[in-house]
Design an enzyme around this catalytic site. Structure first.
Site, mmCIF file in Angstrom:
data_model
loop_
_atom_site.group_PDB
_atom_site.id
_atom_site.type_symbol
_atom_site.label_atom_id
_atom_site.label_comp_id
_atom_site.label_asym_id
_atom_site.label_seq_id
_atom_site.Cartn_x
_atom_site.Cartn_y
_atom_site.Cartn_z
ATOM 1 N N CYS A 195 47.305 37.718 45.402
ATOM 2 C CA CYS A 195 47.512 37.451 46.421
ATOM 3 C C CYS A 195 48.581 36.783 46.810
ATOM 4 O O CYS A 195 49.181 35.942 45.780
ATOM 5 C CB CYS A 195 46.582 35.890 47.535
ATOM 6 S SG CYS A 195 47.303 36.146 49.064
ATOM 7 N N PRO A 196 49.816 37.577 47.274
ATOM 8 C CA PRO A 196 51.021 37.781 47.368
ATOM 9 C C PRO A 196 51.785 36.464 48.702
ATOM 10 O O PRO A 196 52.211 35.919 48.382
ATOM 11 C CB PRO A 196 51.933 39.282 47.849
ATOM 12 C CG PRO A 196 50.819 40.125 48.520
ATOM 13 C CD PRO A 196 49.473 39.458 47.718
#
Length: 489
Positions: A195-196
Site C-alpha cells: 500500500c503506497p
C-alpha cells in the site's frame, strides 16, 4: 615497608597480557575496537529505517506524506473553523468525538507504516547451498535437458493441497500465503498487498492495524463531511448560502476533499471487511485462489466456516514476533587461531585449518617415533645389554650429545640434501623440553617402510650385537629416508 627496613616499596605496574591471537608485529594495545553493527544497517531489502532501526518503512514514501498532509490539513481546518460554531450551536461533544477519531486514525496509520509487516529472513549461504542440494537430490541430477528442475513443494492444509513456491531472491521456499514484494524486495508472511498510501507492505504483523486505519478513517471522513454540511446549512439559514460560503471558506475546502475521498475509503473498508469475514487476502482474492464454498475443489482451507471466528482470528489473535530482529547485533565471525610457523613454511599451509591441526598432531607423533627409533643410532658404546636398556619415559645416550634445536619438519621437496645431522637436529626434541612425555623404546617403536631390509640380521632382542661402522652408516641413511617419509604423511 621492605623487610630490611628500607624505603617504601615501589609501586609495580602490571600490564594485562592479551590472550587473543595477533600478529608478531602488532601490539595488543594498538588494536582499535570495531563498533558492533546492527542488522538493519546491512538489511538486504529495499527499506528505510529510522530511530536506530525502530521504524521500518518502504523506500517509496512520497504518497505516505501526502496521506499525512490530507488528514492533518482536513482535520485541522475542521477543528479550527467548524468545531467552535458547532460546539455552541449543537453540542460540545462534536469536537470531543472528532478528536478521538483523529487520534485513533493517526495511531493506526503510524503503527501500520512504521512496523515490520512480517518480512521473512533470507537464507544464509550455507542454508541456500543445502537447499539447492536437497532440490538436486529430489529431482535427480542425471536428468538431461536444458530446463531447470521444478522449484515447488506441496503441503496438505485442512485437506487441501497447497504449493510452496521457491523464491530465487531470498533462496527459500515461501510458507503458505507468503509472497515476494517487488517494491520492498522482501518475502512477506501472509502478504496482502503493498500500500503506497501507508508507505509499507501489508502483511501478517500489521494487517489488523491497516484495517483499523481504513475503518476509522472512513468514520472520520463521514463525520467531518456530515458536520461541515451541517455548519454550512446553519449559517445559510441566518445569512444566506452565498454569505455562508464567504464567512467559512475552509468548510468548502473540507467538503470537497471529503466528498472525493469518502467513496474510495468507504469502498476499501467494505472490501477488506469481506476479506476478513472469509479469511482471505487481497492477493488471493485477485488471483482467485480459493472459493468460499466448501463443496468445490478449490475451497479456502484457511476459513473457519464462521464469519465471527474469521474476524476474531484476523483481528484478535496474538501478534507474532518479528523474524528479522532488525535491532539485533551482527555476530562477528569467530577467528580461528593460525598455526605457529616460527619463520618456516609449513607443508600444506594452503590447506584448511582442520587439516593443519591434524597434520600437527601427526608430526608430533612422528617426532616421538623418531626419538625412539634414532636412539640406538646415537650409541657410541659397542654394545647395549639388557640391564642398560632404556625404560619408557627415559632416553639413554652413551655420550653427551650436543644441544639440539627444536624445529618443525619440512617436506622432502624443501630439503633436497638431507644429512643425518640436520634431520636429527630438526626432528628430535630435547628431553628437558618434553619432560613428562612417554617415549617409545626401541622394542615398542614400529619399523617404518624401507628402514630394514628383509632378512636383516639385526633384530630386537635383549642384547643388541655390535654394528660395524659401514652397516651403521647404511642403516642410518635408510632409517632417515623412511622416517622422513613418515613425517611427510
Amino acid at each position: 615497608m621492605t623487610p630490611g627496613g628500607g624505603g617504601p616499596m615501589k609501586d609495580c605496574e602490571y600490564s594485562q597480557i592479551s590472550t587473543h591471537s595477533s600478529s608478531p608485529m602488532e601490539s595488543p594495545h594498538k588494536k582499535k575496537k570495531i563498533a558492533a553493527r546492527r542488522k538493519w544497517e546491512v538489511f538486504p531489502g529495499r527499506n528505510k529505517f529510522f530511530c536506530n532501526g525502530r521504524i521500518m518503512m518502504a523506500r517509496q514514501t512520497g504518497v505516505f506524506y501526502l496521506t499525512l498532509v490530507l488528514i492533518l490539513v482536513t482535520s485541522g481546518l475542521f477543528f479550527a473553523f467548524d468545531c467552535p460554531y458547532l460546539a455552541v450551536k449543537i453540542t460540545p461533544a462534536i469536537p470531543v468525538v472528532g478528536g478521538i477519531l483523529f487520534f485513533f486514525v493517526m495511531g493506526t496509520l503510524l503503527r501500520t507504516s512504521f512496523s515490520d509487516p512480517g518480512v521473512l529472513p533470507r537464507a544464509t549461504p550455507d542454508e541456500a547451498a543445502d537447499l539447492e542440494r536437497q532440490i538436486d537430490i529430489a529431482n535427480g541430477t542425471s536428468s538431461g535437458g536444458y530446463r531447470p528442475p521444478p522449484r515447488t513443494r506441496e503441503v496438505i492444509i485442512n485437506g487441501q493441497t497447497v504449493k510452496l513456491k521457491y523464491c530465487f531472491t531470498c533462496k527459500i521456499f515461501r510458507p503458505p500465503r507468503a509472497s515476494h514484494c517487488s517494491l520492498c524486495d522482501n518475502c512477506v508472511e501472509r502478504f496482502d498487498h503493498h500500500c503506497p498510501w501507508v508507505g509499507n507492505c501489508v502483511g501478517k504483523r500489521n494487517y489488523r492495524f491497516f484495517y483499523m486505519f481504513i475503518l476509522s478513517l472512513s468514520f472520520l471522513t463521514v463525520f467531518i463531511f456530515a458536520f461541515v454540511i451541517t455548519h454550512v446549512i446553519l449559517r445559510s439559514q441566518q445569512t444566506g448560502f452565498l454569505n455562508a460560503l464567504k464567512d467559512s471558506p475552509a468548510s468548502v475546502l473540507e467538503a470537497v476533499v471529503c466528498f472525493f475521498s469518502v467513496w474510495s475509503i468507504v469502498g476499501l473498508s467494505g472490501f477488506h471487511t469481506y476479506l476478513i469475514s472469509s479469511n482471505q487476502t487481497t492477493n488471493e482474492d485477485i488471483k482467485g485462489s480459493w472459493s468460499n464454498k466448501r463443496g468445490k475443489e478449490n475451497y479456502n482451507p484457511y476459513s473457519y466456516g464462521n464469519i465471527i471466528t474469521n474476524c476474531c482470528a484476523a483481528l484478535c489473535g496474538p501478534i507474532s514476533p518479528s523474524l528479522i530482529d532488525r535491532r539485533g547485533f551482527i555476530q562477528p565471525d569467530t577467528p580461528q587461531p593460525a598455526a605457529p610457523t616460527n619463520g618456516i613454511t609449513m607443508y600444506g599451509a594452503t590447506q584448511s585449518q582442520s587439516n593443519m591441526c591434524d597434520q600437527d598432531q601427526c608430526i608430533q607423533s612422528t617426532k616421538f617415533v623418531l626419538q625412539a627409533a634414532a636412539t640406538p643410532l646415537l650409541q657410541s658404546e659397542p654394545s647395549l645389554t639388557s640391564e642398560e636398556l632404556p625404560l619408557p619415559g627415559k632416553t639413554t645416550l652413551g655420550t653427551p650429545c650436543a644441544t639440539l634445536s627444536l624445529g618443525q619438519p619440512t617436506p622432502p621437496s624443501s630439503m633436497p640434501n638431507l644429512t643425518s645431522e640436520t634431520v636429527l637436529t630438526d626432528m628430535i626434541p630435547l628431553k628437558e623440553e618434553h619432560d613428562g612425555h612417554q617415549f617409545l623404546t626401541p622394542e615398542e617403536a614400529p619399523s617404518p617402510p624401507g628402514m630394514l631390509s628383509t632378512g636383516s640380521p639385526i633384530t630386537h632382542s635383549h642384547t643388541l650385537h655390535v654394528l660395524s661402522l659401514a652397516s651403521q652408516d647404511s642403516l642410518h641413511e635408510d632409517s632417515v629416508r623412511g622416517l622422513v617419509k613418515l613425517s611427510s604423511v
